[in-house]
Design an enzyme around this catalytic site. Structure first.
Site, PDB file in Angstrom:
ATOM      1  N   ARG A 132       0.799  -1.229   0.000  1.00 38.78           N
ATOM      2  CA  ARG A 132       0.000   0.000   0.000  1.00 38.78           C
ATOM      3  C   ARG A 132       0.832   1.281   0.000  1.00 38.78           C
ATOM      4  NH1 ARG A 132      -4.024  -0.185   4.671  1.00 38.78           N
ATOM      5  NH2 ARG A 132      -2.886  -2.005   5.423  1.00 38.78           N
ATOM      6  N   GLN A 165      13.653 -14.230   5.092  1.00 45.22           N
ATOM      7  CA  GLN A 165      12.420 -15.014   4.981  1.00 45.22           C
ATOM      8  C   GLN A 165      11.961 -14.963   3.529  1.00 45.22           C
ATOM      9  OE1 GLN A 165       8.877 -13.231   6.480  1.00 45.22           O
ATOM     10  NE2 GLN A 165       7.762 -15.160   6.636  1.00 45.22           N
ATOM     11  N   GLY A 218       3.815 -15.487   6.238  1.00 42.52           N
ATOM     12  CA  GLY A 218       3.096 -15.072   7.443  1.00 42.52           C
ATOM     13  C   GLY A 218       4.014 -14.760   8.607  1.00 42.52           C
ATOM     14  N   ASP A 225       7.625  -1.973  11.101  1.00 41.13           N
ATOM     15  CA  ASP A 225       6.856  -0.849  10.541  1.00 41.13           C
ATOM     16  C   ASP A 225       6.079  -0.086  11.612  1.00 41.13           C
ATOM     17  OD1 ASP A 225       4.870  -2.626  11.167  1.00 41.13           O
ATOM     18  OD2 ASP A 225       3.992  -2.707   9.159  1.00 41.13           O
ATOM     19  N   GLY A 271      -6.070  -8.510  14.772  1.00 42.18           N
ATOM     20  CA  GLY A 271      -6.325  -9.747  15.500  1.00 42.18           C
ATOM     21  C   GLY A 271      -7.018  -9.404  16.814  1.00 42.18           C
ATOM     22  N   GLU A 321      -7.637 -13.731  14.125  1.00 38.91           N
ATOM     23  CA  GLU A 321      -7.440 -12.714  13.088  1.00 38.91           C
ATOM     24  C   GLU A 321      -8.790 -12.250  12.537  1.00 38.91           C
ATOM     25  OE1 GLU A 321      -4.434 -11.245  12.215  1.00 38.91           O
ATOM     26  OE2 GLU A 321      -3.974 -12.299  14.074  1.00 38.91           O
ATOM     27  N   ASN A 357       1.334   1.687   6.900  1.00 40.12           N
ATOM     28  CA  ASN A 357       1.001   0.886   5.719  1.00 40.12           C
ATOM     29  C   ASN A 357       0.838   1.724   4.467  1.00 40.12           C
ATOM     30  OD1 ASN A 357       0.630  -1.817   7.009  1.00 40.12           O
ATOM     31  ND2 ASN A 357      -0.850  -0.642   8.184  1.00 40.12           N
ATOM     32  N   ASN A 365      35.633  44.134   7.086  1.00 37.28           N
ATOM     33  CA  ASN A 365      34.424  44.415   6.329  1.00 37.28           C
ATOM     34  C   ASN A 365      34.629  43.877   4.927  1.00 37.28           C
ATOM     35  OD1 ASN A 365      32.275  45.676   4.844  1.00 37.28           O
ATOM     36  ND2 ASN A 365      31.976  46.930   6.677  1.00 37.28           N
ATOM     37  N   GLY A 401      37.663  48.654  -4.492  1.00 41.40           N
ATOM     38  CA  GLY A 401      36.550  47.953  -5.134  1.00 41.40           C
ATOM     39  C   GLY A 401      36.911  47.511  -6.544  1.00 41.40           C
TER      40      GLY A 401
HETATM   41  C1  UD1 Z   1      -0.669  -8.735  12.403  1.00 44.03           C
HETATM   42  C2  UD1 Z   1      -1.251  -9.702  13.442  1.00 44.03           C
HETATM   43  C3  UD1 Z   1      -2.522  -9.107  14.046  1.00 44.03           C
HETATM   44  C4  UD1 Z   1      -2.241  -7.746  14.642  1.00 44.03           C
HETATM   45  C5  UD1 Z   1      -1.591  -6.846  13.611  1.00 44.03           C
HETATM   46  C6  UD1 Z   1      -1.116  -5.575  14.287  1.00 44.03           C
HETATM   47  C7  UD1 Z   1      -0.655 -11.927  12.719  1.00 44.03           C
HETATM   48  C8  UD1 Z   1      -1.102 -13.164  12.049  1.00 44.03           C
HETATM   49  N1  UD1 Z   1      -1.520 -10.945  12.817  1.00 44.03           N
HETATM   50  O1  UD1 Z   1      -1.609  -8.650  11.357  1.00 44.03           O
HETATM   51  O2  UD1 Z   1      -3.021  -9.980  15.067  1.00 44.03           O
HETATM   52  O3  UD1 Z   1      -3.456  -7.172  15.112  1.00 44.03           O
HETATM   53  O4  UD1 Z   1      -0.420  -7.477  13.036  1.00 44.03           O
HETATM   54  O5  UD1 Z   1      -0.638  -4.672  13.342  1.00 44.03           O
HETATM   55  O6  UD1 Z   1       0.466 -11.878  13.177  1.00 44.03           O
HETATM   56  N2  UD1 Z   1       5.786  -9.857   8.150  1.00 44.03           N
HETATM   57  C9  UD1 Z   1       6.887 -10.601   7.826  1.00 44.03           C
HETATM   58  N3  UD1 Z   1       6.746 -11.738   7.132  1.00 44.03           N
HETATM   59  C10 UD1 Z   1       5.522 -12.198   6.734  1.00 44.03           C
HETATM   60  C11 UD1 Z   1       4.389 -11.452   7.095  1.00 44.03           C
HETATM   61  C12 UD1 Z   1       4.552 -10.283   7.796  1.00 44.03           C
HETATM   62  O7  UD1 Z   1       8.022 -10.210   8.162  1.00 44.03           O
HETATM   63  O8  UD1 Z   1       5.465 -13.261   6.114  1.00 44.03           O
HETATM   64  C13 UD1 Z   1       5.974  -8.620   8.909  1.00 44.03           C
HETATM   65  C14 UD1 Z   1       5.477  -7.398   8.182  1.00 44.03           C
HETATM   66  O9  UD1 Z   1       6.503  -6.798   7.439  1.00 44.03           O
HETATM   67  C15 UD1 Z   1       5.050  -6.509   9.338  1.00 44.03           C
HETATM   68  C16 UD1 Z   1       4.605  -7.495  10.401  1.00 44.03           C
HETATM   69  O10 UD1 Z   1       5.206  -8.718  10.082  1.00 44.03           O
HETATM   70  O11 UD1 Z   1       6.128  -5.746   9.837  1.00 44.03           O
HETATM   71  C17 UD1 Z   1       3.105  -7.631  10.490  1.00 44.03           C
HETATM   72  O12 UD1 Z   1       2.611  -8.121   9.264  1.00 44.03           O
HETATM   73  P1  UD1 Z   1       1.219  -7.646   8.681  1.00 44.03           P
HETATM   74  O13 UD1 Z   1       0.969  -8.346   7.404  1.00 44.03           O
HETATM   75  O14 UD1 Z   1       1.149  -6.185   8.696  1.00 44.03           O
HETATM   76  O15 UD1 Z   1       0.249  -8.245   9.793  1.00 44.03           O
HETATM   77  P2  UD1 Z   1      -1.284  -8.044   9.894  1.00 44.03           P
HETATM   78  O16 UD1 Z   1      -1.954  -8.890   8.901  1.00 44.03           O
HETATM   79  O17 UD1 Z   1      -1.605  -6.620   9.914  1.00 44.03           O
END
Ligand code: UD1
Ligand code: CA
Length: 457
Positions: free
Chosen positions: A15, A73, A78, A102, A137, A151, A224, A378, A424
């Site tokens: 986003r 990763q 996730g 973030d 969540g 979630e 985001n 000056n 000057g």
């Molecule tokens: C996550 C939480 C949710 C919480 C919310 C708060 C989970 C499953 N859900 O949701 O309960 O309310 O954050 O903001 O954890 N990231 C990775 N690798 C991945 C996925 C994500 O490093 O594979 C990192 C993202 O860069 C970010 C953070 O993890 O910094 C959170 O990921 P994001 O996708 O924003 O989580 P939400 O779905 O918002």
């Protein structure tokens, strides 16, 4: 007891609609991830492990520092999958703190309290109650007792009514964490490995789950989108402005003020609107900064006045401005500009790598580069030091009480003796003796009987 910190920073940040990885976008002059790393570093962790993925090389290069560990990763399946990648780096015992790359404004005191609440034994979760919990969540409780995190996409209509949500920040017993991570699956609405599933596992294993809340919502807001980034920037700046005003600094408008680094102020400092302070800036007692100034890596002593639209950038060398000095409007001070007390630098004057002693003045349209300027000099309008011969830079030395007329070129290396006057319009390529008038220009002639050409018919 070992404290490992895992920072999740692998996500794409779709986003943001940017080619720059999300965690590298800047808030108050530092990347989001640098803010989180700074907070992490203040906790005395044994290890700080950053999970990178999207734009990993760029992210790692941007925040590289001794002692930081990076784990990749690929692909990103996730948040649970993200933390799984860090497992080989985690200690066997102790506490693991999980932070989001973030979420830049999380405070050290908040996470420290969470780490203490965990104590290597309990599951400590940072939650917050929001007016609108959409997307987050939900914290499912049974009476007081936390049961699970569900979630948003997996929640029932009743669970979606819950306004207490997971901030994503948690402190977990490391040994337990490893076991729970190994048992995660991706059977959910998003087909992801949810870190949040470990809460229900903790409950099932009889590990006490405790919750804490941050002082303010701002601490747990993630970035985001560009809108959210700008919103957090303003919240951050407002807090900095309020802290300065509480200490007595008079800001014309806290909404039109930005600090991107550290700003230290004495008493009775006044700052007009639209000023930006970058890097390390120190303002002494009674310093006044006019509207629309940019000041970076500079030290301004007591009573200095910077008039509007002045640009000061000390870069690595720094700039110093003496007591009661007057600078601007529309002046430019570059690295190594060292102005003594009561120096005056006027409009469209540029000073670089030069020292001006007490009371020296360059009030209009001038350039001083690689110069040493004595007391009470000056320096006339339109005069410049020609400090660069196309290959090397050379110094110009101007003694005390020298008067340099308007529109002079001082070709360095050159020395102007104390008390000398430079007529000057002179181009000075040889040293000028002290106390004398030195002029170097064609003699003025007037032609008698000369007539102007007239247009032919
Ligand atoms: C996550 C939480 C949710 C919480 C919310 C708060 C989970 C499953 N859900 O949701 O309960 O309310 O954050 O903001 O954890 N990231 C990775 N690798 C991945 C996925 C994500 O490093 O594979 C990192 C993202 O860069 C970010 C953070 O993890 O910094 C959170 O990921 P994001 O996708 O924003 O989580 P939400 O779905 O918002
Ligand atoms: Ca997600």
């Amino acid at each position: 007891m070992a404290l490992d910190i895992v920072i999740m920073a692998a996500g794409k940040g779709t986003r943001m609609k940017s080619s720059l990885p999300k965690v590298l976008h800047k808030l108050a002059g530092r990347s989001l991830l640098q803010h989180v790393l700074g907070t992490a570093a203040s906790l005395g962790a044994t290890r700080i492990i950053t999970i990178t993925g999207h734009g990993a090389e760029q992210v790692e290069a941007a925040v590289q520092a001794p002692g930081l560990l990076f784990v990749r990763q690929m692909p990103q399946l996730g948040t649970g999958h993200a933390v799984q990648q860090a497992v080989p780096q985690l200690h066997d015992e102790g506490t693991t703190l999980i932070l989001n790359g973030d979420t830049p404004l999380i405070e050290a005191a908040t996470v420290r309290a969470l780490v203490d609440a965990c104590g290597g034994e309990r599951f400590a979760l940072l939650t917050i109650t929001l007016a609108d919990a959409t997307g987050y969540g939900r914290i499912v409780r049974d009476g007081e007792q936390v049961r699970a995190i569900v979630e948003h996409k997996d929640a029932t209509p009743e669970q979606r009514e819950i306004r207490e949500v997971n901030t994503g920040v948690m402190a977990v017993p490391t040994k337990r964490l490893k076991g729970w991570l190994a048992r995660l699956d991706n059977k959910n609405a998003q087909g992801e490995y949810y870190l949040t599933d470990i809460i229900a596992m903790a409950v099932a294993d009889g590990v006490p789950v405790v919750t804490a809340q941050p002082k303010s919502e701002t601490e747990v807001l993630g970035v985001n989108s560009p809108m959210q980034l700008a919103d957090l920037e303003r919240r951050y700046q407002r807090a900095r402005a309020e802290a300065l005003m509480e200490a007595g600094v008079r800001l014309a408008d806290p909404a039109r003020f930005d600090v991107r680094g550290s700003l230290t102020c004495g008493s009775d400092v006044e700052i007009d609107v639209n000023c930006i302070f970058d890097g390390e800036v120190e303002l002494g007692d009674g310093v006044r900064i006019g509207a629309n100034c940019v000041v970076r890596n500079a030290r301004l002593l007591a009573g200095a006045v910077i008039h509007p639209f002045t640009h000061i950038d000390g870069e690595a060398q720094g700039v110093s401005v003496g007591r009661g000095a007057l600078v601007g409007p529309f002046a430019r001070l570059r690295p190594g500009a060292q102005l003594g007390d009561e120096v005056h630098i006027g409009n469209f004057v540029e000073v670089k790598n030069s020292t001006l002693a007490k009371g020296a003045k360059a009030n209009h349209l001038a350039y001083l580069g690689d110069a040493t300027v004595g007391e009470r000099v000056n320096y006339g309008a339109g005069s410049i030091t020609a400090n660069y011969d196309g290959a090397n830079k050379h110094r110009t030395v101007i003694g005390d009480d020298v008067h340099v007329g308007s529109n002079c070129v001082l070709i360095a290396p050159v020395v102007i003796g104390a008390g000398a006057t430079i007529g000057g319009g002179s181009t000075i390529s040889k040293d000028a003796p002290a106390g004398q008038l030195t002029v170097s220009r064609a003699k003025q002639v007037s032609l008698e009987g000369w007539t102007r050409p007239v247009k032919k018919r």
